[in-house]
Design a protein around this motif. Structure first.
Motif, PDB file in Angstrom:
ATOM      1  N   GLY A 192     -10.122  -1.559  20.375  1.00 21.56           N
ATOM      2  CA  GLY A 192      -9.436  -0.455  21.040  1.00 21.56           C
ATOM      3  C   GLY A 192      -8.855   0.571  20.084  1.00 21.56           C
ATOM      4  O   GLY A 192      -8.202   1.511  20.513  1.00 21.56           O
ATOM      5  N   GLY A 193      -9.073   0.388  18.774  1.00 20.58           N
ATOM      6  CA  GLY A 193      -8.605   1.364  17.806  1.00 20.58           C
ATOM      7  C   GLY A 193      -7.282   1.032  17.142  1.00 20.58           C
ATOM      8  O   GLY A 193      -6.815   1.779  16.302  1.00 20.58           O
ATOM      9  N   GLY A 194      -6.665  -0.084  17.516  1.00 20.40           N
ATOM     10  CA  GLY A 194      -5.427  -0.513  16.864  1.00 20.40           C
ATOM     11  C   GLY A 194      -5.735  -1.274  15.587  1.00 20.40           C
ATOM     12  O   GLY A 194      -6.836  -1.171  15.038  1.00 20.40           O
ATOM     13  N   TYR A 195      -4.759  -2.024  15.125  1.00 22.49           N
ATOM     14  CA  TYR A 195      -4.908  -2.786  13.884  1.00 22.49           C
ATOM     15  C   TYR A 195      -4.455  -4.222  14.084  1.00 22.49           C
ATOM     16  O   TYR A 195      -3.503  -4.478  14.825  1.00 22.49           O
ATOM     17  CB  TYR A 195      -4.065  -2.160  12.766  1.00 22.49           C
ATOM     18  CG  TYR A 195      -4.605  -0.829  12.323  1.00 22.49           C
ATOM     19  CD1 TYR A 195      -5.477  -0.737  11.253  1.00 22.49           C
ATOM     20  CD2 TYR A 195      -4.257   0.335  12.994  1.00 22.49           C
ATOM     21  CE1 TYR A 195      -5.984   0.482  10.846  1.00 22.49           C
ATOM     22  CE2 TYR A 195      -4.755   1.557  12.601  1.00 22.49           C
ATOM     23  CZ  TYR A 195      -5.616   1.632  11.520  1.00 22.49           C
ATOM     24  OH  TYR A 195      -6.119   2.830  11.129  1.00 22.49           O
ATOM     25  N   ARG A 196      -5.122  -5.135  13.402  1.00 21.05           N
ATOM     26  CA  ARG A 196      -4.739  -6.546  13.407  1.00 21.05           C
ATOM     27  C   ARG A 196      -4.538  -6.988  11.966  1.00 21.05           C
ATOM     28  O   ARG A 196      -5.420  -6.817  11.128  1.00 21.05           O
ATOM     29  CB  ARG A 196      -5.811  -7.397  14.072  1.00 21.05           C
ATOM     30  CG  ARG A 196      -5.411  -8.854  14.172  1.00 21.05           C
ATOM     31  CD  ARG A 196      -6.493  -9.657  14.876  1.00 21.05           C
ATOM     32  NE  ARG A 196      -6.043 -11.011  15.033  1.00 21.05           N
ATOM     33  CZ  ARG A 196      -5.978 -11.659  16.171  1.00 21.05           C
ATOM     34  NH1 ARG A 196      -6.348 -11.079  17.278  1.00 21.05           N
ATOM     35  NH2 ARG A 196      -5.560 -12.896  16.216  1.00 21.05           N
ATOM     36  N   LEU A 197      -3.356  -7.540  11.676  1.00 22.34           N
ATOM     37  CA  LEU A 197      -3.040  -8.081  10.364  1.00 22.34           C
ATOM     38  C   LEU A 197      -3.052  -9.590  10.469  1.00 22.34           C
ATOM     39  O   LEU A 197      -2.523 -10.147  11.432  1.00 22.34           O
ATOM     40  CB  LEU A 197      -1.643  -7.641   9.918  1.00 22.34           C
ATOM     41  CG  LEU A 197      -1.457  -6.192   9.489  1.00 22.34           C
ATOM     42  CD1 LEU A 197      -1.481  -5.260  10.668  1.00 22.34           C
ATOM     43  CD2 LEU A 197      -0.157  -6.049   8.742  1.00 22.34           C
ATOM     44  N   THR A 198      -3.631 -10.249   9.490  1.00 23.25           N
ATOM     45  CA  THR A 198      -3.711 -11.704   9.478  1.00 23.25           C
ATOM     46  C   THR A 198      -3.346 -12.218   8.098  1.00 23.25           C
ATOM     47  O   THR A 198      -3.762 -11.645   7.091  1.00 23.25           O
ATOM     48  CB  THR A 198      -5.141 -12.172   9.820  1.00 23.25           C
ATOM     49  OG1 THR A 198      -5.561 -11.568  11.044  1.00 23.25           O
ATOM     50  CG2 THR A 198      -5.215 -13.678   9.963  1.00 23.25           C
ATOM     51  N   ILE A 199      -2.543 -13.289   8.064  1.00 23.60           N
ATOM     52  CA  ILE A 199      -2.252 -13.997   6.814  1.00 23.60           C
ATOM     53  C   ILE A 199      -2.423 -15.489   7.075  1.00 23.60           C
ATOM     54  O   ILE A 199      -2.378 -15.942   8.216  1.00 23.60           O
ATOM     55  CB  ILE A 199      -0.823 -13.731   6.280  1.00 23.60           C
ATOM     56  CG1 ILE A 199       0.238 -14.176   7.288  1.00 23.60           C
ATOM     57  CG2 ILE A 199      -0.651 -12.286   5.874  1.00 23.60           C
ATOM     58  CD1 ILE A 199       1.668 -14.162   6.749  1.00 23.60           C
TER      59      ILE A 199
END
Length: 98
Positions: free
Chosen positions: A30-37
């Motif tokens: 959808g154009g957002g962002y996902r951060l993963t650690i």
């Protein structure tokens, strides 16, 4: 490629400072962002609370067996309806985890 918005980089910097881990940042459908650690281990209670406070700046967050994730929409509060369900629990009180 355009760099992520300040809101995304700010959360990534907070997570790096608190956990010592660089966030993997990717765009959502959808154009957002996902951060993963990788799920942090061995943090004291104060550091754990600081990580949770940082995650509260995201529109959604949660965890799986091995990782912690946060999603940020381009327009705060506008859920990304195109992303499929994600595993794990967590999330902000009063908001549905995806």
């Amino acid at each position: 490629m355009k760099p992520p918005p300040a809101r995304v980089t700010s959360l990534a910097q907070d997570l790096l400072r608190l956990t010592g881990q660089q966030s993997r940042i990717r765009r959502t459908e959808g154009g957002g962002y996902r951060l993963t650690i990788v799920k942090p281990t061995g943090l004291d209670s104060h550091r754990t609370l600081a990580v949770l406070r940082a995650l509260l700046t995201a529109d959604r967050f949660g965890d799986s067996n091995r990782s912690v994730w946060a999603e940020l929409d381009l327009v705060p509060g506008a859920p990304d309806q195109k992303s499929g369900p994600v595993g794990g629990g967590g999330g902000q009180p009063g908001r549905q985890p995806r």
